[in-house]
Design a protein around this motif. Sequence first.
Motif, short mmCIF file in Angstrom:
data_model
loop_
_atom_site.label_atom_id
_atom_site.label_comp_id
_atom_site.label_asym_id
_atom_site.label_seq_id
_atom_site.Cartn_x
_atom_site.Cartn_y
_atom_site.Cartn_z
N ILE A 1 118.04 43.99 109.44
CA ILE A 1 118.27 43.64 108.04
C ILE A 1 117.55 42.35 107.68
O ILE A 1 117.54 41.40 108.47
N GLU A 2 117.00 42.30 106.49
CA GLU A 2 116.42 41.07 105.95
C GLU A 2 116.91 40.89 104.52
O GLU A 2 116.93 41.83 103.74
N GLY A 3 117.33 39.68 104.19
CA GLY A 3 117.68 39.36 102.81
C GLY A 3 119.15 39.45 102.47
O GLY A 3 119.50 39.55 101.29
N SER A 4 120.04 39.39 103.46
CA SER A 4 121.47 39.48 103.15
C SER A 4 121.95 38.34 102.27
O SER A 4 122.92 38.49 101.53
N GLU A 5 121.26 37.20 102.32
CA GLU A 5 121.66 36.06 101.50
C GLU A 5 121.49 36.36 100.01
O GLU A 5 122.19 35.80 99.16
N ALA B 1 122.53 58.94 104.47
CA ALA B 1 122.49 57.83 105.42
C ALA B 1 121.98 56.55 104.78
O ALA B 1 122.41 55.45 105.14
N ASP B 2 121.05 56.66 103.83
CA ASP B 2 120.51 55.48 103.15
C ASP B 2 121.63 54.75 102.40
O ASP B 2 121.78 53.53 102.51
N VAL B 3 122.40 55.52 101.63
CA VAL B 3 123.48 54.93 100.83
C VAL B 3 124.56 54.33 101.73
O VAL B 3 125.04 53.23 101.47
N ALA B 4 124.93 55.06 102.79
CA ALA B 4 125.96 54.56 103.70
C ALA B 4 125.53 53.23 104.31
O ALA B 4 126.34 52.29 104.43
N ALA B 5 124.26 53.12 104.69
CA ALA B 5 123.75 51.87 105.26
C ALA B 5 123.86 50.73 104.25
O ALA B 5 124.21 49.60 104.60
N MET B 6 123.57 51.02 102.99
CA MET B 6 123.66 49.98 101.95
C MET B 6 125.10 49.54 101.72
O MET B 6 125.36 48.35 101.53
N PHE B 7 126.04 50.49 101.75
CA PHE B 7 127.45 50.12 101.65
C PHE B 7 127.82 49.15 102.77
O PHE B 7 128.52 48.16 102.55
N HIS B 8 127.36 49.45 103.99
CA HIS B 8 127.62 48.56 105.13
C HIS B 8 126.99 47.19 104.91
O HIS B 8 127.66 46.15 105.06
N VAL B 9 125.71 47.17 104.58
CA VAL B 9 124.98 45.90 104.45
C VAL B 9 125.54 45.05 103.33
O VAL B 9 125.74 43.84 103.48
N PHE B 10 125.84 45.66 102.19
CA PHE B 10 126.37 44.90 101.06
C PHE B 10 127.71 44.25 101.41
O PHE B 10 127.94 43.06 101.16
N ASN B 11 128.60 45.04 102.00
CA ASN B 11 129.92 44.51 102.33
C ASN B 11 129.86 43.48 103.45
O ASN B 11 130.56 42.47 103.41
N ALA B 12 129.02 43.72 104.45
CA ALA B 12 128.88 42.76 105.54
C ALA B 12 128.32 41.44 105.01
O ALA B 12 128.78 40.35 105.39
N SER B 13 127.34 41.53 104.11
CA SER B 13 126.72 40.33 103.54
C SER B 13 127.73 39.53 102.72
O SER B 13 127.79 38.30 102.81
N LEU B 14 128.54 40.24 101.93
CA LEU B 14 129.54 39.57 101.10
C LEU B 14 130.62 38.89 101.94
O LEU B 14 131.27 37.94 101.48
N LYS B 15 130.81 39.38 103.16
CA LYS B 15 131.81 38.78 104.06
C LYS B 15 131.19 37.75 105.00
O LYS B 15 131.81 37.33 105.97
N GLY B 16 129.95 37.33 104.69
CA GLY B 16 129.34 36.23 105.42
C GLY B 16 128.47 36.59 106.59
O GLY B 16 127.93 35.70 107.26
N ARG B 17 128.28 37.89 106.88
CA ARG B 17 127.39 38.26 107.97
C ARG B 17 125.96 37.93 107.57
O ARG B 17 125.55 38.16 106.43
N LEU C 1 125.44 43.61 111.04
CA LEU C 1 126.63 44.42 110.82
C LEU C 1 127.64 44.19 111.93
O LEU C 1 128.56 44.98 112.12
N LYS C 2 127.48 43.12 112.67
CA LYS C 2 128.36 42.82 113.78
C LYS C 2 129.79 42.59 113.27
O LYS C 2 129.99 41.93 112.26
N ASN C 3 130.76 43.15 114.01
CA ASN C 3 132.18 43.03 113.67
C ASN C 3 132.48 43.79 112.38
O ASN C 3 132.31 43.28 111.28
N ILE C 4 132.98 45.00 112.54
CA ILE C 4 133.20 45.89 111.40
C ILE C 4 134.37 45.48 110.52
O ILE C 4 134.68 46.15 109.53
N GLY C 5 135.01 44.39 110.82
CA GLY C 5 136.14 43.93 110.01
C GLY C 5 135.82 43.77 108.54
O GLY C 5 136.72 43.80 107.68
N TYR C 6 134.53 43.63 108.20
CA TYR C 6 134.14 43.47 106.80
C TYR C 6 134.51 44.68 105.96
O TYR C 6 134.62 44.59 104.74
#
Length: 270
Positions: free
Chosen positions: A39-43, A64-80, A84-89
């Motif tokens: 991933i690049e650009g989570s900030e 799969a594209d959309v699912a990955a974006m749901f993961h990345v967006f939520n992980a980024s908002l939770k400070g990752r 995508l480390k630690n699925i707690g996000y």
Amino acid sequence: MPIFKRNPFGHILFLKRWLVRLFGVVSHGRYRRFNRLQIEGSEIIRELPETNVLFVSNHQTYFADVAAMFHVFNASLKGRVDSLKNIGYIWNPKLNIYYVAASETMKSGLLPKIFAYVGSVSIERTWRSAGKNINRQVKQSDISNIGKALNDGWVITFPQGTTKPFKPIRRGTAHIIKTYKPIVVPIVIDGFRRSFDKKGLLIKKRNVLQSMVIKKPMKIDYENDTIDAIVKRIEMEIEQHPSFLKVTPPEEYKKSEEALNKQRSFWDVY
């Protein structure tokens, strides 16, 4: 939050939350274990407003594209940070994320119908239906629903309307931008076509280097930029302009593919 609170499309948020959690847990390994998503650009995600954001991206699989974006967006908002480390996000996900999809696709079975509940803004294609080329008018209700989703949150769209690379950008995306004036964030993905089947439900190949690059919001003059100019800009930003197309001999392509898959040494640090 009231247990039966609904979003503007009538979906119960309590149910949607649990669906996102369920599918998040099930799909997490597709980007962290069987394959790894770079991933690049989570900030950039953390700097966006709560609503009226339109993500434009190239497209490689149906889901799969959309699912990955749901993961990345939520992980980024939770400070990752690009991880995508630690699925707690996924426990407290952002529920006002939507994606534009063909109604024909979202009605094709029970699983797509469940995916639709998670956040699909289903529209009727104007250029293709049931595998045949057609030419029909855009439904105003489809445009209004995209506007409704933007007013409520973030919307993901794939402006080529197909998983085939280097196809033309559909002008409807530019009309949406001119009409609703959202912040437009380009995303470029790669590796999904190699690792998943066309629908993005089955893992076709493991240990493939996947990537998602989130770019800075586009600078758009909503009043003066023409539809054609916006289309051309999107084409360049998501790297689907013909100038990005390079004809590679089979031998060279095979070597580059092997080199990409060897770039996984950084995964060992996770």
